[in-house]
Design an enzyme around this catalytic site. Structure first.
Site, PDB file in Angstrom:
ATOM      1  N   TYR A 200       6.755   1.357  -8.179  1.00  0.00           N
ATOM      2  CA  TYR A 200       6.620   2.759  -8.582  1.00  0.00           C
ATOM      3  C   TYR A 200       5.281   3.359  -8.176  1.00  0.00           C
ATOM      4  O   TYR A 200       4.967   4.476  -8.568  1.00  0.00           O
ATOM      5  CB  TYR A 200       6.772   2.893 -10.097  1.00  0.00           C
ATOM      6  CG  TYR A 200       8.205   2.738 -10.550  1.00  0.00           C
ATOM      7  CD1 TYR A 200       8.834   1.505 -10.438  1.00  0.00           C
ATOM      8  CD2 TYR A 200       8.909   3.796 -11.078  1.00  0.00           C
ATOM      9  CE1 TYR A 200      10.144   1.340 -10.843  1.00  0.00           C
ATOM     10  CE2 TYR A 200      10.227   3.642 -11.481  1.00  0.00           C
ATOM     11  CZ  TYR A 200      10.836   2.415 -11.369  1.00  0.00           C
ATOM     12  OH  TYR A 200      12.130   2.263 -11.768  1.00  0.00           O
TER      13      TYR A 200
ATOM     14  N   ASP B 146      12.201  -0.995 -16.208  1.00  0.00           N
ATOM     15  CA  ASP B 146      13.041   0.201 -16.162  1.00  0.00           C
ATOM     16  C   ASP B 146      14.511  -0.192 -16.269  1.00  0.00           C
ATOM     17  O   ASP B 146      15.278   0.359 -17.080  1.00  0.00           O
ATOM     18  CB  ASP B 146      12.762   0.935 -14.832  1.00  0.00           C
ATOM     19  CG  ASP B 146      13.307   2.341 -14.827  1.00  0.00           C
ATOM     20  OD1 ASP B 146      13.802   2.795 -15.875  1.00  0.00           O
ATOM     21  OD2 ASP B 146      13.231   2.996 -13.772  1.00  0.00           O
TER      22      ASP B 146
ATOM     23  N   ASP C 222      17.046 -12.090 -13.245  1.00  0.00           N
ATOM     24  CA  ASP C 222      18.516 -12.106 -13.158  1.00  0.00           C
ATOM     25  C   ASP C 222      19.105 -12.958 -14.287  1.00  0.00           C
ATOM     26  O   ASP C 222      20.065 -12.571 -14.956  1.00  0.00           O
ATOM     27  CB  ASP C 222      19.007 -12.561 -11.770  1.00  0.00           C
ATOM     28  CG  ASP C 222      18.161 -13.672 -11.172  1.00  0.00           C
ATOM     29  OD1 ASP C 222      17.126 -14.025 -11.758  1.00  0.00           O
ATOM     30  OD2 ASP C 222      18.545 -14.209 -10.117  1.00  0.00           O
TER      31      ASP C 222
ATOM     32  N   LYS D  23      10.314 -12.388 -11.248  1.00  0.00           N
ATOM     33  CA  LYS D  23      11.081 -13.033 -10.170  1.00  0.00           C
ATOM     34  C   LYS D  23      10.061 -13.806  -9.320  1.00  0.00           C
ATOM     35  O   LYS D  23       9.987 -13.657  -8.095  1.00  0.00           O
ATOM     36  CB  LYS D  23      11.809 -11.942  -9.363  1.00  0.00           C
ATOM     37  CG  LYS D  23      12.786 -12.432  -8.343  1.00  0.00           C
ATOM     38  CD  LYS D  23      14.123 -12.821  -8.916  1.00  0.00           C
ATOM     39  CE  LYS D  23      15.030 -13.385  -7.842  1.00  0.00           C
ATOM     40  NZ  LYS D  23      16.277 -13.950  -8.351  1.00  0.00           N
TER      41      LYS D  23
END
Ligand code: NAD
Length: 358
Positions: free
Chosen positions: A124, A248, A224, A191
């Site tokens: 972002y 988000d 995930d 991740k």
């Protein structure tokens, strides 16, 4: 003494949910001097920008604001006003509690999760190069040279900066929140198996900050896997802390688990300054119809009252919202039990306000 609070009404459904929230907060009897400011598409013509300087000046002065949603016009050249406010005021931690309420339809019950999202960096940060431009080509070649890896010609390029400074302060916010609110565990979501340097740094920072909070359990999950686990056993989780993009997405997921965006509150916190806002957007198709659910912004008002040091008033609003929704008589269309009639945004707020004042 009255508290000074900036009220940014926003656009689309913003002014309606802002007025509803003001009604309920005022009903607590806590004295607030509202500095009303407008931002968004409706003021663009007057000020030539959707975010006039006076709005930020007001928040810098009052140090506390509550805002309605603001549209990000696609392809107009204006970046998101919401992101700009968070960046300009360095509101680095985004708090998004997700708690089930009786009477709100959902496939899940008894969800009680708190999402803390890093708010200022990651994908972002707004450093992107459009495919086919000279700058994208320059960036592509430069990256290829630096990394020794190839990037397909004609690619668009985006940059994902993650710093130790921003990671640490956000994780610290999550642990402080856990400590102050009697929560037992913080889970860092990442991740880092793939993004070893960016997400790796976030995780490393989280592990280090966790050492200062020995009474709070700490663990980490790959994003995930986290999503799957939330669908299968949300009761195992408590406070989650995430970099910007995952925060988000996962917070929309947890909002879905408690019945959708209409009931999901949020707050953006910096050092000595905070802006409270619902997670939902400006829902332009419902603008001006007195139709949408004001709960999310009203519950953001609960977070604001706590921040102002008014926990008793905050609790009264929380309980009034829960009671009105559980009764199901004065609720908006999205909350009305099957076959039952619904009321408008302001009527629902009035019903909540009368319970708050009782
Ligand atoms: P949205 O949240 O406005 O709408 C998504 C869906 O949820 C729609 O079906 C909408 O009708 C419904 N919905 C939203 N709020 C509701 C409420 N209070 N009660 C009942 N139903 C509600 O998301 P979008 O359509 O993706 O975005 C619309 C605009 O809002 C875009 O310009 C987007 O950039 C902006 N946006 C602003 C913020 C913010 O101000 N913080 C956040 C998200 C999106």
């Amino acid at each position: 003494m009255a508290y000074s609070v900036t009220l940014i009404r926003g656009d689309g459904i913003g002014p309606e949910v802002a007025k509803a929230t003001q009604t309920v907060v005022d009903a607590t009897g806590v004295k607030i001097d509202w500095a009303i400011e407008d931002a968004g598409v409706d003021v663009m013509e007057t000020y030539g920008t959707p975010l006039p300087d006076r709005v930020l000046e007001s928040v810098r002065k009052t140090k506390v604001a509550i805002k309605g949603p603001i549209t990000t016009p696609i392809g107009s050249g204006f970046r998101s006003v919401n992101v700009a406010i968070r960046k300009e005021l360095d509101l680095y931690a985004n708090l998004r509690p997700a708690k089930s309420m009786q009477g709100v339809r959902s496939k899940f019950s008894d969800v009680d999760l708190v999402i803390v999202r890093e708010n200022t960096e990651d994908l972002y940060s707004g450093i992107e190069f459009q495919a086919g431009t000279e700058d994208a080509e320059k960036a592509r070649k430069f990256m290829e040279e630096l990394s020794g890896k190839s990037i397909r010609e004609g690619s668009a390029i985006g940059i994902k900066p993650i710093s130790e400074f921003c990671s640490r302060r956000t994780v610290k916010f999550a642990f402080d929140y856990a400590r102050e609110n009697g929560r037992k565990k913080v889970t860092a979501v990442h991740k880092a198996n793939i993004m070893k340097f960016t997400d790796g740094l976030f995780l490393e920072s989280a592990r280090d900050v966790a050492k200062s909070y020995p009474e709070i359990e700490f663990e980490d999950r790959i994003v995930d896997n986290m999503c799957m686990q939330l669908m299968q056993k949300p009761e195992l989780y408590d406070v989650l802390v995430l970099p910007n993009l995952y925060g988000d997405i996962v917070s929309d997921l947890t909002s879905g688990m408690i019945g959708g965006l209409g009931v999901a509150p949020g707050g953006n916190y910096g050092d000595g300054i905070a802006v409270f806002e619902a997670i939902h957007g400006s829902a332009p198709k419902y603008a001006g119809q007195n139709k949408v659910n004001p709960t999310a912004l009203i519950l953001s008002g609960v977070l604001m009252l706590k921040y102002l040091g008014e926990p008793e008033a905050a609790m009264r609003v929380q309980k009034a919202v829960e009671a009105v929704i559980a009764e199901g008589k004065y609720v908006t269309y999205d909350l009305a039990p099957a076959g039952a009639s619904s009321v408008g945004t302001q009527e629902m707020a009035d019903a909540i306000a009368s319970k708050v004042a009782a």
